[in-house]
Each structure stands twice: as C-alpha cells, then as structure tokens.
Design a protein around this motif. Sequence first.
Motif, PDB file in Angstrom:
ATOM      1  N   ALA A 176       0.850  -1.198   0.000  1.00 29.41           N
ATOM      2  CA  ALA A 176       0.000   0.000   0.000  1.00 29.41           C
ATOM      3  C   ALA A 176       0.882   1.243   0.000  1.00 29.41           C
ATOM      4  CB  ALA A 176      -0.910   0.006   1.229  1.00 29.41           C
ATOM      5  N   ASN A 177       0.364   2.300  -0.589  1.00 31.31           N
ATOM      6  CA  ASN A 177       1.018   3.602  -0.526  1.00 31.31           C
ATOM      7  C   ASN A 177       0.453   4.362   0.670  1.00 31.31           C
ATOM      8  OD1 ASN A 177       2.678   3.376  -2.832  1.00 31.31           O
ATOM      9  ND2 ASN A 177       0.909   3.791  -4.121  1.00 31.31           N
ATOM     10  N   ILE A 178       1.347   4.813   1.540  1.00 29.95           N
ATOM     11  CA  ILE A 178       0.951   5.579   2.712  1.00 29.95           C
ATOM     12  C   ILE A 178       1.777   6.853   2.776  1.00 29.95           C
ATOM     13  CG2 ILE A 178       0.216   3.561   4.036  1.00 29.95           C
ATOM     14  CD1 ILE A 178       2.873   3.828   5.624  1.00 29.95           C
ATOM     15  N   THR A 212       5.764   9.997   0.903  1.00 27.26           N
ATOM     16  CA  THR A 212       4.838   8.945   0.522  1.00 27.26           C
ATOM     17  C   THR A 212       5.672   7.724   0.172  1.00 27.26           C
ATOM     18  OG1 THR A 212       3.216  10.532  -0.276  1.00 27.26           O
ATOM     19  CG2 THR A 212       3.019   8.269  -1.089  1.00 27.26           C
ATOM     20  N   ASN A 268       5.736   3.222  -0.414  1.00 26.16           N
ATOM     21  CA  ASN A 268       5.041   1.973  -0.676  1.00 26.16           C
ATOM     22  C   ASN A 268       5.539   0.973   0.353  1.00 26.16           C
ATOM     23  OD1 ASN A 268       5.006  -0.838  -2.300  1.00 26.16           O
ATOM     24  ND2 ASN A 268       3.295   0.487  -2.875  1.00 26.16           N
ATOM     25  N   PHE A 289      -3.611   6.979   5.232  1.00 24.60           N
ATOM     26  CA  PHE A 289      -3.993   6.076   4.150  1.00 24.60           C
ATOM     27  C   PHE A 289      -5.437   6.399   3.802  1.00 24.60           C
ATOM     28  CE2 PHE A 289      -6.087   2.123   2.780  1.00 24.60           C
ATOM     29  CZ  PHE A 289      -5.347   1.870   1.638  1.00 24.60           C
ATOM     30  N   GLN A 340      -6.176   8.007   9.379  1.00 24.21           N
ATOM     31  CA  GLN A 340      -4.868   8.409   9.902  1.00 24.21           C
ATOM     32  C   GLN A 340      -4.702   7.894  11.323  1.00 24.21           C
ATOM     33  OE1 GLN A 340      -4.710  12.659   9.847  1.00 24.21           O
ATOM     34  NE2 GLN A 340      -6.351  12.902  11.314  1.00 24.21           N
TER      35      GLN A 340
END
Length: 128
Positions: free
Chosen positions: A6-8, A33, A35, A85, A89
């Motif tokens: 996931a990208n956060i 940001t 991954n 995400f 948060q």
Amino acid sequence: MGLVRANIQLINCDDQAAKRLGLIEADEIRQITVNVLVDIGAEMLCINQYMQDQLQLPLIETDTVQLADGSLLRCDVVGPVQIRFLNRQTITEALVLPKDSDPLLGAIALQGMDVVVDPVGRELRLPH
C-alpha cells in the motif's frame, strides 16, 4: 495469501506541532509517501534509515527486536509519526531498520486506522 502493498504518507508530528505554533511554514513539514509491505505479523511500523533521514523523527529509545527469521536486531525507535492512508490516519512510533530494508506497516497502525487487509484482492482497504 499473496503479498499486500500500500502507498501511505508519513508525516513528522513534531513538524506539525511547530507549524501550529507558527514556528515553521506548511511547506517545511517533513513528509514522504512510501510503498509499504502490509504485514499483519509485524507489530509496529518499520521504516528504513533512508526514510528516517528524510523525516528526521526524534529518537525515543533503542531496542532489540526479533525479526521474522528469528534473528535479533538492535534498532532505534523514533516518533511520533502520523500515518495517512486514504481518509484514515493514526499516530504511532516506528522502528528504524537498515538502509535497504523494506518498510512494513504493522498491526498497531492497521488497527489505529481501522483498515482491512484483503488477501484475495491483495490490497489494503476501508471496511465495508
């Protein structure tokens, strides 16, 4: 179950506080940001040294942690860091792993954001 990534967004909470106090401008808040590998077997957020160099999170303590292969590693615990995400948060601490380590999003952050790991769709998502 396949790997879930996931990208956060990671944000330095001390910088956010400094912005609220008028000490820095919004564009000075350190954030990145990334991954991450979503790992329900990991307890904490794990970042690598490269990410820590960018975020400059304050040192809380140094601790010895056990890795998935059973080996022990001494590493810094830093924070606080805000994780975002989608529209969720949470604020947590992070373990700093060596420079080339894959960042991990662990159970504490997943629970804090109330998100679901979908092993079939191989994604991190909001609950229905």
